[in-house]
Design a protein around this motif. Structure first.
Motif, PDB file in Angstrom:
ATOM      1  N   VAL A 146       0.850  -1.192   0.000  1.00 19.31           N
ATOM      2  CA  VAL A 146       0.000   0.000   0.000  1.00 19.31           C
ATOM      3  C   VAL A 146       0.890   1.248   0.000  1.00 19.31           C
ATOM      4  O   VAL A 146       1.726   1.420   0.890  1.00 19.31           O
ATOM      5  N   ILE A 147       0.692   2.101  -0.991  1.00 20.74           N
ATOM      6  CA  ILE A 147       1.464   3.325  -1.123  1.00 20.74           C
ATOM      7  C   ILE A 147       0.529   4.504  -0.929  1.00 20.74           C
ATOM      8  O   ILE A 147      -0.442   4.667  -1.675  1.00 20.74           O
ATOM      9  N   CYS A 148       0.784   5.307   0.083  1.00 26.06           N
ATOM     10  CA  CYS A 148      -0.063   6.466   0.388  1.00 26.06           C
ATOM     11  C   CYS A 148       0.694   7.745   0.066  1.00 26.06           C
ATOM     12  O   CYS A 148       1.748   8.018   0.661  1.00 26.06           O
ATOM     13  N   ARG A 149       0.163   8.525  -0.848  1.00 26.02           N
ATOM     14  CA  ARG A 149       0.806   9.801  -1.199  1.00 26.02           C
ATOM     15  C   ARG A 149       0.233  10.919  -0.332  1.00 26.02           C
ATOM     16  O   ARG A 149      -0.976  11.021  -0.140  1.00 26.02           O
ATOM     17  N   GLN A 150       1.138  11.751   0.200  1.00 26.60           N
ATOM     18  CA  GLN A 150       0.710  12.898   0.985  1.00 26.60           C
ATOM     19  C   GLN A 150       1.648  14.062   0.709  1.00 26.60           C
ATOM     20  O   GLN A 150       2.768  13.881   0.220  1.00 26.60           O
ATOM     21  N   ILE A 151       1.177  15.259   1.042  1.00 24.07           N
ATOM     22  CA  ILE A 151       1.932  16.466   0.714  1.00 24.07           C
ATOM     23  C   ILE A 151       3.147  16.634   1.612  1.00 24.07           C
ATOM     24  O   ILE A 151       4.244  16.953   1.141  1.00 24.07           O
ATOM     25  N   ASP A 152       2.970  16.429   2.910  1.00 25.23           N
ATOM     26  CA  ASP A 152       4.048  16.658   3.873  1.00 25.23           C
ATOM     27  C   ASP A 152       4.753  15.360   4.233  1.00 25.23           C
ATOM     28  O   ASP A 152       4.147  14.283   4.213  1.00 25.23           O
ATOM     29  N   PRO A 153       6.026  15.431   4.606  1.00 28.36           N
ATOM     30  CA  PRO A 153       6.726  14.233   5.076  1.00 28.36           C
ATOM     31  C   PRO A 153       6.013  13.638   6.279  1.00 28.36           C
ATOM     32  O   PRO A 153       5.467  14.369   7.113  1.00 28.36           O
ATOM     33  N   PRO A 154       5.991  12.312   6.397  1.00 28.93           N
ATOM     34  CA  PRO A 154       5.278  11.675   7.511  1.00 28.93           C
ATOM     35  C   PRO A 154       5.928  11.982   8.848  1.00 28.93           C
ATOM     36  O   PRO A 154       7.150  12.153   8.934  1.00 28.93           O
ATOM     37  N   GLU A 155       5.106  12.064   9.884  1.00 33.32           N
ATOM     38  CA  GLU A 155       5.601  12.325  11.239  1.00 33.32           C
ATOM     39  C   GLU A 155       5.795  11.044  12.027  1.00 33.32           C
ATOM     40  O   GLU A 155       6.259  11.073  13.164  1.00 33.32           O
ATOM     41  N   GLY A 156       5.419   9.915  11.456  1.00 34.35           N
ATOM     42  CA  GLY A 156       5.570   8.639  12.143  1.00 34.35           C
ATOM     43  C   GLY A 156       5.541   7.513  11.145  1.00 34.35           C
ATOM     44  O   GLY A 156       5.429   7.731   9.926  1.00 34.35           O
ATOM     45  N   PRO A 157       5.665   6.283  11.617  1.00 32.65           N
ATOM     46  CA  PRO A 157       5.661   5.132  10.717  1.00 32.65           C
ATOM     47  C   PRO A 157       4.293   4.887  10.104  1.00 32.65           C
ATOM     48  O   PRO A 157       3.278   5.388  10.588  1.00 32.65           O
ATOM     49  N   PHE A 158       4.270   4.110   9.054  1.00 32.05           N
ATOM     50  CA  PHE A 158       3.013   3.716   8.426  1.00 32.05           C
ATOM     51  C   PHE A 158       2.184   2.949   9.457  1.00 32.05           C
ATOM     52  O   PHE A 158       2.728   2.137  10.215  1.00 32.05           O
ATOM     53  N   PRO A 159       0.878   3.159   9.506  1.00 34.31           N
ATOM     54  CA  PRO A 159       0.072   2.590  10.599  1.00 34.31           C
ATOM     55  C   PRO A 159      -0.167   1.088  10.525  1.00 34.31           C
ATOM     56  O   PRO A 159      -0.708   0.513  11.471  1.00 34.31           O
ATOM     57  N   PHE A 160       0.218   0.454   9.437  1.00 38.30           N
ATOM     58  CA  PHE A 160       0.068  -1.001   9.379  1.00 38.30           C
ATOM     59  C   PHE A 160       1.141  -1.582   8.455  1.00 38.30           C
ATOM     60  O   PHE A 160       1.681  -0.876   7.596  1.00 38.30           O
ATOM     61  N   PRO A 161       1.469  -2.869   8.623  1.00 35.52           N
ATOM     62  CA  PRO A 161       2.548  -3.484   7.847  1.00 35.52           C
ATOM     63  C   PRO A 161       2.268  -3.473   6.345  1.00 35.52           C
ATOM     64  O   PRO A 161       1.121  -3.546   5.901  1.00 35.52           O
ATOM     65  N   GLY A 162       3.341  -3.373   5.565  1.00 35.08           N
ATOM     66  CA  GLY A 162       3.217  -3.454   4.115  1.00 35.08           C
ATOM     67  C   GLY A 162       2.940  -2.132   3.439  1.00 35.08           C
ATOM     68  O   GLY A 162       2.728  -2.091   2.225  1.00 35.08           O
ATOM     69  N   GLY A 163       2.947  -1.049   4.218  1.00 33.03           N
ATOM     70  CA  GLY A 163       2.648   0.258   3.646  1.00 33.03           C
ATOM     71  C   GLY A 163       3.863   1.152   3.584  1.00 33.03           C
ATOM     72  O   GLY A 163       4.838   0.965   4.314  1.00 33.03           O
ATOM     73  N   GLU A 164       3.775   2.167   2.735  1.00 32.00           N
ATOM     74  CA  GLU A 164       4.847   3.156   2.620  1.00 32.00           C
ATOM     75  C   GLU A 164       4.262   4.490   2.195  1.00 32.00           C
ATOM     76  O   GLU A 164       3.229   4.548   1.517  1.00 32.00           O
ATOM     77  N   PHE A 165       4.910   5.554   2.637  1.00 26.65           N
ATOM     78  CA  PHE A 165       4.490   6.895   2.258  1.00 26.65           C
ATOM     79  C   PHE A 165       5.259   7.361   1.028  1.00 26.65           C
ATOM     80  O   PHE A 165       6.426   6.997   0.835  1.00 26.65           O
TER      81      PHE A 165
END
Length: 241
Positions: A146-165
């Protein structure tokens, strides 16, 4: 007369720029750390609930409210409309038209984020164009990339395994989205039916690459005044500040 513009969309920025120099205050939810300048006095952050919003309206002598927030900001819109009605303050929602599929599109409408897992097989690569606010609702997509695109850099880890920002600031061209989806080997795209031309590019890229799209249905409309034509919203705002 002082207009409160509930902003956060490209159309809201266009209205704000058109009203520069008039008696208008823009309000942003604060979801983006470095928002684009709107050209008018702007506050950022929530109102601390209905009481805070009511107090803000009184303190700043707000005489009209134009809600040009995201089509999925349903709670903000419903609260604002209800309070304005109680205070006898004119209120209007600008709700841009939803996207509709074209020839070659492979869209499936889903009612909630949790429904996506029923349609996406294990091991698939999923690109989320839905933002980080509702990311936790996709937790049952574990077992997929699961790849989640967001505007700002993440403030913490992905909330579940297998994901990336993936950090990126729109707008994105069709060529950019096509190259990105190819590079990531995207199998499924999940988006909200936000409407608008600027963010349609990912849908065009998905069509060109024959990628299935899961489209989150819009919240049910309210019973408050609402327009879907940008010119009508701008004209209404210009007449009230």
């Amino acid at each position: 007369m002082t207009l409160l513009l509930l902003a956060g969309t490209g159309e809201a920025r266009a209205i704000a720029l058109a009203l520069a120099g008039r008696d208008v205050i823009a309000s942003l939810a604060g979801a983006t750390r470095a928002p684009t300048d709107l050209g008018v006095p702007t506050r950022s952050g929530g109102f601390d609930g209905p009481a805070g919003f009511t107090a803000f309206l009184a303190e700043h002598n707000i005489t009209a409210v134009l809600d040009a927030t995201h089509p999925y900001a349903a709670r903000i819109t419903a609260r604002s409309a209800a309070i304005c009605a109680a205070q006898d303050i004119p209120f209007l929602q600008y709700l841009r038209p939803p996207w509709t599929p074209d020839a070659g599109d492979h869209w499936t409408t889903i009612g909630a984020e949790e429904d996506a897992a029923d349609l996406i097989p294990q091991g698939a690569t999923v690109f989320l164009g839905t933002g980080r606010q509702t990311l936790s609702r996709f937790v049952n997509l574990q077992g997929r990339r699961v790849i989640c695109r967001q505007i700002d850099p993440p403030e913490g880890p992905f909330p579940f395994p297998g994901g990336e920002f993936l950090v990126g600031r729109p707008p994105f061209s069709v060529a950019h989205e096509t190259a990105l989806f190819r590079r990531l080997a995207v199998d499924y795209l999940i988006v909200k039916n936000a409407g608008g031309e600027a963010s349609r590019t990912k849908l065009i890229a998905a069509r060109q690459l024959n990628i299935p799209v899961l489209m989150l249905a819009r919240p049910d409309p309210g019973d408050w005044p609402c327009v879907s034509a940008f010119a009508d919203a701008r004209q209404w705002a210009e007449a009230r500040c």
